[in-house]
Design an enzyme around this catalytic site. Structure first.
Site, mmCIF file in Angstrom:
data_model
loop_
_atom_site.group_PDB
_atom_site.id
_atom_site.type_symbol
_atom_site.label_atom_id
_atom_site.label_comp_id
_atom_site.label_asym_id
_atom_site.label_seq_id
_atom_site.Cartn_x
_atom_site.Cartn_y
_atom_site.Cartn_z
ATOM 1 N N ASP A 471 -12.401 6.023 10.772
ATOM 2 C CA ASP A 471 -11.232 7.146 10.391
ATOM 3 C C ASP A 471 -10.184 6.321 9.684
ATOM 4 O O ASP A 471 -9.405 5.634 10.408
ATOM 5 C CB ASP A 471 -10.906 8.024 11.569
ATOM 6 C CG ASP A 471 -10.026 9.108 10.996
ATOM 7 O OD1 ASP A 471 -9.514 9.111 9.912
ATOM 8 O OD2 ASP A 471 -10.036 10.005 11.989
ATOM 9 N N HIS A 472 -10.174 6.352 8.436
ATOM 10 C CA HIS A 472 -9.256 5.618 7.504
ATOM 11 C C HIS A 472 -7.670 6.028 7.870
ATOM 12 O O HIS A 472 -6.682 5.590 7.201
ATOM 13 C CB HIS A 472 -9.429 5.650 6.140
ATOM 14 C CG HIS A 472 -9.188 4.352 5.449
ATOM 15 N ND1 HIS A 472 -8.135 3.646 6.031
ATOM 16 C CD2 HIS A 472 -9.586 3.739 4.500
ATOM 17 C CE1 HIS A 472 -7.906 2.526 5.128
ATOM 18 N NE2 HIS A 472 -8.797 2.572 3.973
ATOM 19 N N ARG A 473 -7.814 7.242 8.685
ATOM 20 C CA ARG A 473 -6.412 7.734 8.728
ATOM 21 C C ARG A 473 -5.482 6.938 9.898
ATOM 22 O O ARG A 473 -4.262 7.089 9.960
ATOM 23 C CB ARG A 473 -6.012 9.447 9.254
ATOM 24 C CG ARG A 473 -6.931 10.201 8.095
ATOM 25 C CD ARG A 473 -6.881 11.563 8.619
ATOM 26 N NE ARG A 473 -8.108 11.479 9.786
ATOM 27 C CZ ARG A 473 -8.237 12.822 10.501
ATOM 28 N NH1 ARG A 473 -7.734 13.927 9.973
ATOM 29 N NH2 ARG A 473 -9.315 12.981 11.345
#
Length: 499
Positions: A471-473
């Site tokens: 998850d790049h967040r």
């Protein structure tokens, strides 16, 4: 078991009970709630006793993702007496089959959802009467409910007929099925509604346990339970009548068993049911849950990082301790957990898109393919548990997954997920990030590879490719790179795995 009955402003009353699977909430008829209250605020904060003559048995929520349940079989028949704690029905949720028991004594007056039928969570599936005299009244109410539902053309909505008081139900541990009055058998040609046209063996959880003990193939015996369901006595009779059969291949499990393609995937071959070309089939409950999760995962911005890891020392360690019951799955889970302990951000999760959580536990979920679905049994606190206990726990989880008896906390609490296709010779692949997770790692096969050695020569080493989807967040490329470097060191020098 503890419970509290609460009165709402509408005049309705609800009761919440703490059961083995968490809180179970039931509704009480407003007429009954007004009869129980004899003064403004007089009973506030007190536990009230509901002495209703007819109660509803509701479809319970057996997992956090369950929205509806399928009736596998009724353990009791209409008119039979029930005692508190007895199993009354077997329900198929999106992940497992579970026996459901009643909180009250009484008589199963009317079955409102037949075997093979589907009902939303919280809707009435049967009526329970206190005495035999009320059975006829219950049947009339059930008939009235059915008529009302049909006239509104809303089979999935809650009944609009007058609501009787509820009979709370809760899932229970597998237990032997009670005796039934009628004894239809599979050999008589009767097909259980939940068997999906005979493609699926329908048996009680206890019958499955006995079948495993006696090495009995459930598909080879007939059932004497309701609508041909296989019960414990059928398995016992088959075991007494013939020598034990060879262990049947599980029809629904593909398990992470080794990172090397040369390892025999004893538990890794999923045997599919017969497929008829041109047919259109609805999703099963499990397929529906998988579909929902996969679509939800598309809303998460993800990225992928790959890494090659030398496995020669890990393979040597596995061969050394395999005889003690250690599995390659446990070794990979342990190595991953130790690496996550040093990189907590990779073990973090974001559920609302506005904040993220550094999880206090490292729980490794491992993807297991089943016939018609997927489930992720969880090895809890994998960084703290020794490799031998971890291997035993994994075997236990696999057995429960086969019998569809995993409890919600055993497949919903993962903080990091592993998916392995190495036992099939797949060298690399990408995995889809499960909703609510921070990362998932896809493990490929370990294969001999020509590499340059430290002394500048050419040699052959076994390498496996791992690809992490994150998850790049909350996780960035540098985070994954550092995590994979640590994981590689642990696997290439695996002495810490047996501590």
């Amino acid at each position: 078991m503890s419970g509290l009955i609460q009165v709402h402003a509408s005049g309705c009353m609800s009761s919440t009970f703490m059961g083995k699977r968490g809180p179970l909430t039931t509704r009480v008829n407003p007429a009954i709630s007004s009869a129980l209250l004899s003064g403004r605020g007089r009973n506030r904060g007190r536990v009230l006793r509901v002495d209703a003559k007819i109660r509803e048995i509701f479809m319970p929520a057996l997992s956090s993702t369950m929205t509806e349940g399928k009736i596998v079989s009724w353990v009791k028949s209409e008119g039979e007496m029930l005692k508190k704690g007895e199993s009354v029905v077997v329900v198929e949720s999106d992940k497992a089959d579970m026996d459901v028991e009643t909180f009250y004594d009484g008589f199963l007056a009317a079955i409102m959802v037949e075997e093979g039928g589907v009902a939303p969570v919280g809707s009435a599936i049967a009526l329970l009467a206190d005495t035999q005299e009320e059975i006829q009244d219950a049947k009339l109410k059930a008939s009235s409910t059915t008529t009302t539902t049909s006239s509104t053309s809303s089979p999935s909505s809650p009944p609009t007929a007058p609501e009787p008081a509820p009979a709370s139900v809760m899932p229970s541990k597998p237990s032997p099925s009670p005796k039934v009055e009628t004894v239809p058998t599979a050999s008589s040609g009767q097909v259980h509604p939940a068997s999906e046209g005979g493609k699926r063996v329908v048996a009680t959880p206890y019958a499955k346990v006995i079948a495993k003990q006696y090495n009995i193939d459930l598909a080879s015996i007939g059932g004497s339970g309701p609508m041909g369901r296989i019960v414990a006595r059928d398995v016992e009779a088959a075991a007494a009548a013939a020598p034990p059969l060879g262990r049947a291949e599980p029809a629904a499990v593909a398990v992470v068993s080794s990172s090397t393609p040369t390892s025999s995937p004893k538990e890794g071959v999923a045997i599919g049911t017969s497929i008829v070309p041109g047919t259109n089939l609805p999703f099963t409950a499990m397929q529906g849950a998988v579909s929902k999760n996969m679509v939800e995962s598309l809303t998460v911005p993800t990225f992928r990082v790959g890494y090659s890891i030398v496995t020669d020392n890990l393979d040597a360690l596995y061969k050394k301790i395999k005889s003690k019951g250690v599995t390659m799955t446990a070794l990979l889970a342990k190595a991953t957990a130790l690496a996550l302990a040093k990189h907590p951000v990779v073990n973090a999760s974001c559920k609302d898109g506005k904040s993220f959580t550094y999880n206090s536990n490292i729980n490794i979920a491992i993807a297991v393919a089943m016939d018609g679905g997927l489930i992720t049994p969880v090895l809890q606190d994998a960084d703290k548990v020794d490799i031998y206990t971890l291997s035993r726990k994994w075997k236990e989880l696999v057995d429960k997954a086969r019998a569809k008896q995993l409890q919600p906390q055993e497949y919903t609490t993962g903080t990091f997920t592993l998916s392995n296709l190495g036992m099939f010779g797949v060298d690399r692949f990408d995995a889809i990030l499960p909703p609510g997770s921070g990362a998932i790692m896809a493990v490929g096969a370990s294969q001999p590879t020509v590499v340059a050695t430290a002394d500048g020569l050419i040699g052959v080493k076994h390498q496996m490719q791992v690809n992490v989807t994150a998850d790049h967040r909350i996780i960035y490329g540098a985070d994954l790179a550092a995590f994979l470097q640590t994981l590689s060191k642990i696997i290439e020098e695996p002495k810490d795995l047996t501590l």
